[in-house]
Design a protein around this motif. Structure first.
Motif, mmCIF file in Angstrom:
data_model
loop_
_atom_site.group_PDB
_atom_site.id
_atom_site.type_symbol
_atom_site.label_atom_id
_atom_site.label_comp_id
_atom_site.label_asym_id
_atom_site.label_seq_id
_atom_site.Cartn_x
_atom_site.Cartn_y
_atom_site.Cartn_z
ATOM 1 N N UNK A 100 0.870 -1.186 0.000
ATOM 2 C CA UNK A 100 0.000 0.000 0.000
ATOM 3 C C UNK A 100 0.906 1.235 0.000
ATOM 4 N N UNK A 101 0.537 2.244 -0.791
ATOM 5 C CA UNK A 101 1.481 3.358 -0.977
ATOM 6 C C UNK A 101 1.619 4.292 0.223
ATOM 7 N N UNK A 102 2.603 5.174 0.077
ATOM 8 C CA UNK A 102 2.868 6.223 1.069
ATOM 9 C C UNK A 102 2.369 7.548 0.485
ATOM 10 N N UNK A 103 1.822 8.374 1.342
ATOM 11 C CA UNK A 103 1.319 9.669 0.860
ATOM 12 C C UNK A 103 2.050 10.830 1.516
ATOM 13 N N UNK A 104 2.016 11.976 0.852
ATOM 14 C CA UNK A 104 2.605 13.214 1.387
ATOM 15 C C UNK A 104 1.489 14.220 1.583
ATOM 16 N N UNK A 105 1.434 14.821 2.750
ATOM 17 C CA UNK A 105 0.420 15.850 2.982
ATOM 18 C C UNK A 105 0.893 17.173 2.407
ATOM 19 N N UNK A 106 0.091 17.763 1.545
ATOM 20 C CA UNK A 106 0.436 19.099 1.049
ATOM 21 C C UNK A 106 -0.844 19.880 0.770
ATOM 22 N N UNK A 107 -0.882 21.097 1.264
ATOM 23 C CA UNK A 107 -1.991 22.020 0.990
ATOM 24 C C UNK A 107 -3.350 21.361 1.211
ATOM 25 N N UNK B 115 20.931 4.257 1.437
ATOM 26 C CA UNK B 115 19.867 3.418 1.984
ATOM 27 C C UNK B 115 18.629 3.429 1.071
ATOM 28 N N UNK B 116 18.270 4.622 0.576
ATOM 29 C CA UNK B 116 17.084 4.697 -0.296
ATOM 30 C C UNK B 116 17.309 3.888 -1.573
ATOM 31 N N UNK B 117 18.530 3.986 -2.119
ATOM 32 C CA UNK B 117 18.815 3.214 -3.340
ATOM 33 C C UNK B 117 18.773 1.718 -3.040
ATOM 34 N N UNK B 118 19.258 1.344 -1.861
ATOM 35 C CA UNK B 118 19.324 -0.083 -1.526
ATOM 36 C C UNK B 118 17.926 -0.681 -1.295
ATOM 37 N N UNK B 119 17.054 0.028 -0.584
ATOM 38 C CA UNK B 119 15.771 -0.590 -0.215
ATOM 39 C C UNK B 119 14.722 -0.494 -1.313
ATOM 40 N N UNK B 120 14.899 0.446 -2.238
ATOM 41 C CA UNK B 120 13.960 0.528 -3.350
ATOM 42 C C UNK B 120 12.618 1.106 -2.929
ATOM 43 N N UNK B 121 11.656 1.146 -3.871
ATOM 44 C CA UNK B 121 10.377 1.808 -3.609
ATOM 45 C C UNK B 121 9.493 1.032 -2.626
ATOM 46 N N UNK B 122 8.485 1.707 -2.037
ATOM 47 C CA UNK B 122 7.628 1.072 -1.029
ATOM 48 C C UNK B 122 6.910 -0.188 -1.513
ATOM 49 N N UNK B 123 6.781 -0.372 -2.827
ATOM 50 C CA UNK B 123 6.120 -1.590 -3.331
ATOM 51 C C UNK B 123 6.837 -2.844 -2.833
ATOM 52 N N UNK B 124 8.121 -2.733 -2.504
ATOM 53 C CA UNK B 124 8.882 -3.909 -2.051
ATOM 54 C C UNK B 124 8.950 -4.029 -0.530
#
Ligand SMILES: Cc1cc2nc3c(=O)[nH]c(=O)nc-3n(C[C@H](O)[C@H](O)[C@H](O)COP(=O)(O)OP(=O)(O)OC[C@H]3O[C@@H](n4cnc5c(N)ncnc54)[C@H](O)[C@@H]3O)c2cc1C
Length: 459
Positions: free
Chosen positions: A87-94, A189-198
């Motif tokens: 399940x995706x991650x969201x960003x709160x904006x406006x 770390x971000x490159x290593x773990x990849x997107x939230x789908x994984x």
């Protein structure tokens, strides 16, 4: 007199338990001393009334957790015990949640970034792809980013990349202030773990691996270690009112605790230990009578609330979406993560005050939250996550090149990696260093004269 133990491990978090497991497999007599009444450290889960509450760590990933997956396989934990979150991650904006953070499609969807900033997100991703081979989580001090802070690195791009991507990710997942922490460990770390789908979670609580490692290991809980002293090539520990001697010690506690316990640590160790500062973390688990979640056009696993939008919370985690077993059927479980800026003022406040403050702030995103809470738990870690400052980055190479000694160290901070994989990696590394000292390979030949050995330790 022969020592009581081959190896005394201090701390039954992921680092200490991994080190103990590896050393026991090698046939050494190992005992773990843990001050708490339970194992797991910052990766502990508590159970209450059908809810499973993760006190610290929340998830692992398909990618970038090689040592963790190897350990799980060795312990016979099937992959379906670590299911995908999906399940995706969201960003709160406006005033609304924007799903798709840290997803490649964010280049088009934005996930909280303005159109001009999406171009710079594409630039960042292209740069990262080009330099990927130069980022190794095991060597964060050797990357093209040097010791630049996250904020300095972000200046290459549109300000949105800092305010609506790097800052909220660093603030919520690592507890970092972007002006203090180095960009290299974060990008690695971000490159290593990849997107939230994984991303995945342990099916019955994030303490699964700690519990499995502790089975069959000699762990003494409720045993606080007060001091570790080295003399004549061995170590003496003050544990409660007792004294224990060991051929080796693995100090698997946060760096500031290790520095306090090992008062006669050599100078080359002390410098890195002092540089390895930590940020505190604070979160509140809300056990709900219904499955409430942040309002969003798509269901979210996590809603990030950037500094630009909120100064009390850094994120809201929807635990019952993470895994349905986290809450009883028809109920809900949310985690409110405090913004690192609000933590110093809250850390010592009464629990009810902390809960009220965070719940009040969260009702903006989760209407009805104030009336849905059945019970709340506050989780505070004074040593929450390693800061990975530029100074720590600079001092890591000499620290890693030090010679093997009676006292070794393990912990996520050794890797400057604020994640459980860092703790596991450090535990295997500490175990191999202990073994090289206590069980030198038969082909190693006769021991070097002291002067040559000292030189080799410096190389
Ligand atoms: C809020 C939060 C969220 C996180 N989220 C994630 C995540 O989603 N994914 C992820 O991979 N990682 C996450 N992490 C990081 C992860 O939890 C840690 O990297 C990892 O658990 C650290 O393990 P460790 O063994 O190095 O340290 P610890 O878990 O801190 O273990 C140290 C142990 O030493 C014990 N101890 C301390 N002093 C003494 C003493 N004097 N005598 C005896 N025992 C002592 C402590 O009680 C503790 O059990 C998160 C951490 C926090 C705090």
């Amino acid at each position: 007199m022969s020592p009581d133990l081959d190896v005394a491990v201090v701390g039954a978090g992921m680092a200490g338990l991994t080190a103990a497991h590896e050393l026991r497999r090698a046939g050494l007599q190992v005992r773990v001393f843990e001050q708490q009444k339970h194992v797991g450290g910052r990766m502990r889960s508590v159970r209450h009334d059908g809810y499973t509450i993760d006190e610290g760590a929340e998830q692992v990933s398909d990618q970038g957790y090689r040592a963790t997956w190897e350990l799980l396989a060795r312990l016979g934990v099937p992959k379906d015990h670590v299911p995908s979150i999906g399940t995706p991650i969201g960003m709160w904006r406006d005033g609304r949640a924007r799903p798709g953070v840290a997803d490649r499609a964010a280049v088009f969807s934005g996930a909280g970034l303005l159109p001009r900033a999406r171009v710079d997100l594409a630039r960042f991703l292209a740069w990262a792809a080009l330099h990927r081979g130069e980022f190794d989580c095991d060597r964060p001090e050797r990357t093209p980013l040097g010791a630049a802070t996250v904020r300095e690195f972000a200046r290459r791009y549109h300000p949105d990349l800092h305010d609506y991507l790097f800052q909220p990710v660093a603030g919520s997942f690592f507890g970092w202030d972007t002006a203090r922490s180095a960009a290299a460990p974060m990008v690695a770390l971000l490159l290593a773990v990849g997107p939230p789908a994984g991303w995945r979670t342990y099916h019955d609580g994030m303490d699964l691996l700690a519990r499995r490692l502790a089975e069959g290991t000699d762990v003494v809980t409720g045993a606080e270690v007060h001091e570790v002293v080295t003399e004549n090539g061995r170590a003496r520990l003050r544990v409660g009112d007792d004294v224990v001697t060991a051929r080796s010690v693995v100090l698997s506690v946060p760096a500031p605790v290790a520095a306090r316990l090992h008062a006669n640590a050599p100078a080359d160790e002390r410098a890195f230990l002092s540089a390895c500062t930590f940020t505190p973390t604070l979160k509140v688990s809300c056990l709900l009578d219904r499955p409430l979640a942040p309002v969003s056009r798509k269901p979210l696993y996590i809603l990030l609330t950037p500094d630009a939008e909120d100064d009390v919370l850094s994120a809201i985690i929807v635990d019952h979406v993470k895994h349905p077993g986290r809450a009883p059927s028809g109920k809900g479980l949310l985690t409110l993560m405090a913004d690192p800026r609000s933590i110093p003022g809250l850390l010592t406040a009464p629990e009810q005050q902390i809960t009220d403050r965070l719940v009040r702030a969260a009702t903006r995103y989760v209407p009805g939250l104030e009336t849905a809470g059945r019970k709340h738990f506050v989780h505070a870690f004074a040593h929450g996550l390693p800061e990975a400052t530029p100074e720590a980055l600079r001092l890591r190479a000499p620290f890693m090149a030090r010679g093997v000694r009676p006292v070794e160290y393990a912990g996520d901070w050794v890797m400057l990696r604020p994640a459980s994989e860092g703790a596991v990696r450090s535990g295997t590394l500490a175990a191999s260093r202990v073994l090289s000292r206590l069980r030198p390979p038969p082909t190693a030949g006769p021991p070097l004269p002291a002067s040559l050995a000292a030189e080799e330790n410096l190389s």
